[in-house]
Design a protein around this motif. Sequence first.
Motif, PDB file in Angstrom:
ATOM      1  N   LEU A  35       0.841  -1.211   0.000  1.00 30.53           N
ATOM      2  CA  LEU A  35       0.000   0.000   0.000  1.00 30.53           C
ATOM      3  C   LEU A  35       0.871   1.255   0.000  1.00 30.53           C
ATOM      4  O   LEU A  35       0.593   2.228  -0.698  1.00 30.53           O
ATOM      5  N   ARG A  36       1.963   1.192   0.790  1.00 30.35           N
ATOM      6  CA  ARG A  36       2.878   2.340   0.875  1.00 30.35           C
ATOM      7  C   ARG A  36       3.528   2.591  -0.485  1.00 30.35           C
ATOM      8  O   ARG A  36       3.592   3.711  -0.970  1.00 30.35           O
ATOM      9  N   LYS A  37       3.972   1.514  -1.113  1.00 26.63           N
ATOM     10  CA  LYS A  37       4.646   1.632  -2.415  1.00 26.63           C
ATOM     11  C   LYS A  37       3.689   2.207  -3.472  1.00 26.63           C
ATOM     12  O   LYS A  37       4.076   3.040  -4.291  1.00 26.63           O
ATOM     13  N   MET A  38       2.433   1.758  -3.434  1.00 31.33           N
ATOM     14  CA  MET A  38       1.456   2.270  -4.396  1.00 31.33           C
ATOM     15  C   MET A  38       1.199   3.752  -4.178  1.00 31.33           C
ATOM     16  O   MET A  38       1.078   4.514  -5.136  1.00 31.33           O
ATOM     17  N   ALA A  39       1.110   4.156  -2.906  1.00 32.47           N
ATOM     18  CA  ALA A  39       0.870   5.577  -2.609  1.00 32.47           C
ATOM     19  C   ALA A  39       2.053   6.412  -3.104  1.00 32.47           C
ATOM     20  O   ALA A  39       1.866   7.468  -3.717  1.00 32.47           O
ATOM     21  N   GLU A  40       3.295   5.903  -2.884  1.00 31.15           N
ATOM     22  CA  GLU A  40       4.494   6.623  -3.349  1.00 31.15           C
ATOM     23  C   GLU A  40       4.505   6.781  -4.863  1.00 31.15           C
ATOM     24  O   GLU A  40       4.976   7.783  -5.388  1.00 31.15           O
ATOM     25  N   SER A  41       3.985   5.754  -5.565  1.00 30.22           N
ATOM     26  CA  SER A  41       3.989   5.783  -7.029  1.00 30.22           C
ATOM     27  C   SER A  41       2.706   6.385  -7.599  1.00 30.22           C
ATOM     28  O   SER A  41       2.480   6.319  -8.801  1.00 30.22           O
ATOM     29  N   SER A  42       1.857   6.966  -6.716  1.00 31.90           N
ATOM     30  CA  SER A  42       0.579   7.593  -7.140  1.00 31.90           C
ATOM     31  C   SER A  42      -0.280   6.645  -7.970  1.00 31.90           C
ATOM     32  O   SER A  42      -0.835   7.035  -9.000  1.00 31.90           O
ATOM     33  N   ILE A  43      -0.350   5.389  -7.540  1.00 27.33           N
ATOM     34  CA  ILE A  43      -1.208   4.417  -8.231  1.00 27.33           C
ATOM     35  C   ILE A  43      -2.561   4.389  -7.527  1.00 27.33           C
ATOM     36  O   ILE A  43      -2.633   4.064  -6.335  1.00 27.33           O
ATOM     37  N   PRO A  44      -3.631   4.745  -8.244  1.00 22.80           N
ATOM     38  CA  PRO A  44      -4.940   4.730  -7.586  1.00 22.80           C
ATOM     39  C   PRO A  44      -5.350   3.323  -7.175  1.00 22.80           C
ATOM     40  O   PRO A  44      -5.232   2.382  -7.960  1.00 22.80           O
ATOM     41  N   LEU A  45      -5.822   3.188  -5.933  1.00 15.94           N
ATOM     42  CA  LEU A  45      -6.405   1.933  -5.447  1.00 15.94           C
ATOM     43  C   LEU A  45      -7.899   2.163  -5.305  1.00 15.94           C
ATOM     44  O   LEU A  45      -8.337   3.007  -4.515  1.00 15.94           O
ATOM     45  N   ILE A  46      -8.659   1.427  -6.121  1.00 15.80           N
ATOM     46  CA  ILE A  46     -10.119   1.569  -6.132  1.00 15.80           C
ATOM     47  C   ILE A  46     -10.711   0.400  -5.351  1.00 15.80           C
ATOM     48  O   ILE A  46     -10.627  -0.748  -5.812  1.00 15.80           O
ATOM     49  N   LEU A  47     -11.264   0.665  -4.189  1.00 13.59           N
ATOM     50  CA  LEU A  47     -11.869  -0.414  -3.404  1.00 13.59           C
ATOM     51  C   LEU A  47     -13.197  -0.796  -4.045  1.00 13.59           C
ATOM     52  O   LEU A  47     -13.997   0.077  -4.395  1.00 13.59           O
ATOM     53  N   CYS A  48     -13.408  -2.103  -4.218  1.00 11.33           N
ATOM     54  CA  CYS A  48     -14.567  -2.604  -4.962  1.00 11.33           C
ATOM     55  C   CYS A  48     -15.111  -3.795  -4.184  1.00 11.33           C
ATOM     56  O   CYS A  48     -14.581  -4.897  -4.279  1.00 11.33           O
ATOM     57  N   SER A  49     -16.141  -3.555  -3.387  1.00 11.37           N
ATOM     58  CA  SER A  49     -16.526  -4.520  -2.365  1.00 11.37           C
ATOM     59  C   SER A  49     -18.031  -4.735  -2.339  1.00 11.37           C
ATOM     60  O   SER A  49     -18.785  -3.957  -2.919  1.00 11.37           O
ATOM     61  N   SER A  50     -18.461  -5.799  -1.640  1.00  8.27           N
ATOM     62  CA  SER A  50     -19.895  -5.929  -1.383  1.00  8.27           C
ATOM     63  C   SER A  50     -20.283  -5.105  -0.155  1.00  8.27           C
ATOM     64  O   SER A  50     -21.456  -5.016   0.194  1.00  8.27           O
ATOM     65  N   LYS A  51     -19.300  -4.484   0.471  1.00  4.48           N
ATOM     66  CA  LYS A  51     -19.582  -3.656   1.640  1.00  4.48           C
ATOM     67  C   LYS A  51     -20.325  -2.376   1.228  1.00  4.48           C
ATOM     68  O   LYS A  51     -20.332  -1.986   0.073  1.00  4.48           O
ATOM     69  N   THR A  52     -20.910  -1.730   2.244  1.00  8.17           N
ATOM     70  CA  THR A  52     -21.671  -0.498   1.989  1.00  8.17           C
ATOM     71  C   THR A  52     -20.732   0.700   1.845  1.00  8.17           C
ATOM     72  O   THR A  52     -19.554   0.636   2.208  1.00  8.17           O
ATOM     73  N   ARG A  53     -21.320   1.776   1.349  1.00 12.21           N
ATOM     74  CA  ARG A  53     -20.570   3.028   1.224  1.00 12.21           C
ATOM     75  C   ARG A  53     -19.923   3.424   2.557  1.00 12.21           C
ATOM     76  O   ARG A  53     -18.740   3.762   2.612  1.00 12.21           O
ATOM     77  N   LYS A  54     -20.698   3.362   3.649  1.00 11.12           N
ATOM     78  CA  LYS A  54     -20.185   3.781   4.960  1.00 11.12           C
ATOM     79  C   LYS A  54     -19.035   2.882   5.427  1.00 11.12           C
ATOM     80  O   LYS A  54     -18.055   3.352   6.000  1.00 11.12           O
ATOM     81  N   GLU A  55     -19.166   1.586   5.180  1.00  9.72           N
ATOM     82  CA  GLU A  55     -18.092   0.665   5.581  1.00  9.72           C
ATOM     83  C   GLU A  55     -16.827   0.934   4.770  1.00  9.72           C
ATOM     84  O   GLU A  55     -15.720   0.915   5.302  1.00  9.72           O
TER      85      GLU A  55
END
Length: 278
Positions: free
Chosen positions: A31-51
């Motif tokens: 996660l740290r490496k992705m943030a450093e490289s400005s790679i977007p992480l798109i969370l895609c879940s069955s969870k709700t918006r609030k979760e």
Amino acid sequence: MSSGEKIIVFSDLDGTLLDENYSFAAARPALRKMAESSIPLILCSSKTRKEIEHYRDEIGNRHPFISENGGGIFIPEGYFPDETILERFSPGIEPGYRVIRLGTPYRELRKALAELRAEGFPITGFGDLSTAELAKLTGLSTHEALLSKERDFDEPFLFMGNEEEKSKLFRAIRGRCLFTTQGVYWHLLGDNDKGKAVKILVEIFRARYGSLKTVALGDSPNDLPMLENVDIPLVVQRPDGRHHSALSLPNLGKFEGIGPHGWNSAMLALLSRLEKVP
Ligand SMILES: [Mg+2]
């Protein structure tokens, strides 16, 4: 990244980025490496918006996300400098977000579930459980169980019948023009899935960045439509140490490591490979 292509990564939460105790700690290095490289992480879940908002805050993620098995796409206001690229998907405006709604409204799912129960199917939705019962069932904290009850597009359910009754139930659901999918639980939903939502977001990111390399990580059958719609589909091991038998695609990368452990090694390996591309 020296390849010049913008990389975007879609990820499931339960069983993939989160372990059985809902912790993503094992994935922190990637996660740290992705943030450093400005790679977007798109969370895609069955969870709700609030979760999902809860985990975005914990991770420090400010990117768009996909809730309730592709029911809703939430794009932070101003995330794309030119918001006209969203217009063809008719986004609604909500405080802080542009929202593309693909799912069937929750009250319709609840109505269908009540009718199915009245017909004799032994089916219980999350909406039938108290917050305390839901916390006990899922292992979520009371706070997170409360967040998981604020549903818009998807009803997780428990089914107490045998295989034959289950086939009958699924036929009755299809007869109502509704669908099911399987994550940790069964889910009742409309004609939406993670793949349809991923496809739309990929189009939007392409309109913004041009050429893209798309990656997705999952662990369960409800991730398959998401995995089918990216360049690099990856799966992690489930708590029993196996990959889900229903997940098969010609180019599927199966990584060793359960949940966030597999996530971390898969992403670190992928990032170092992509960095070497001239
Ligand atoms: Mg999962």
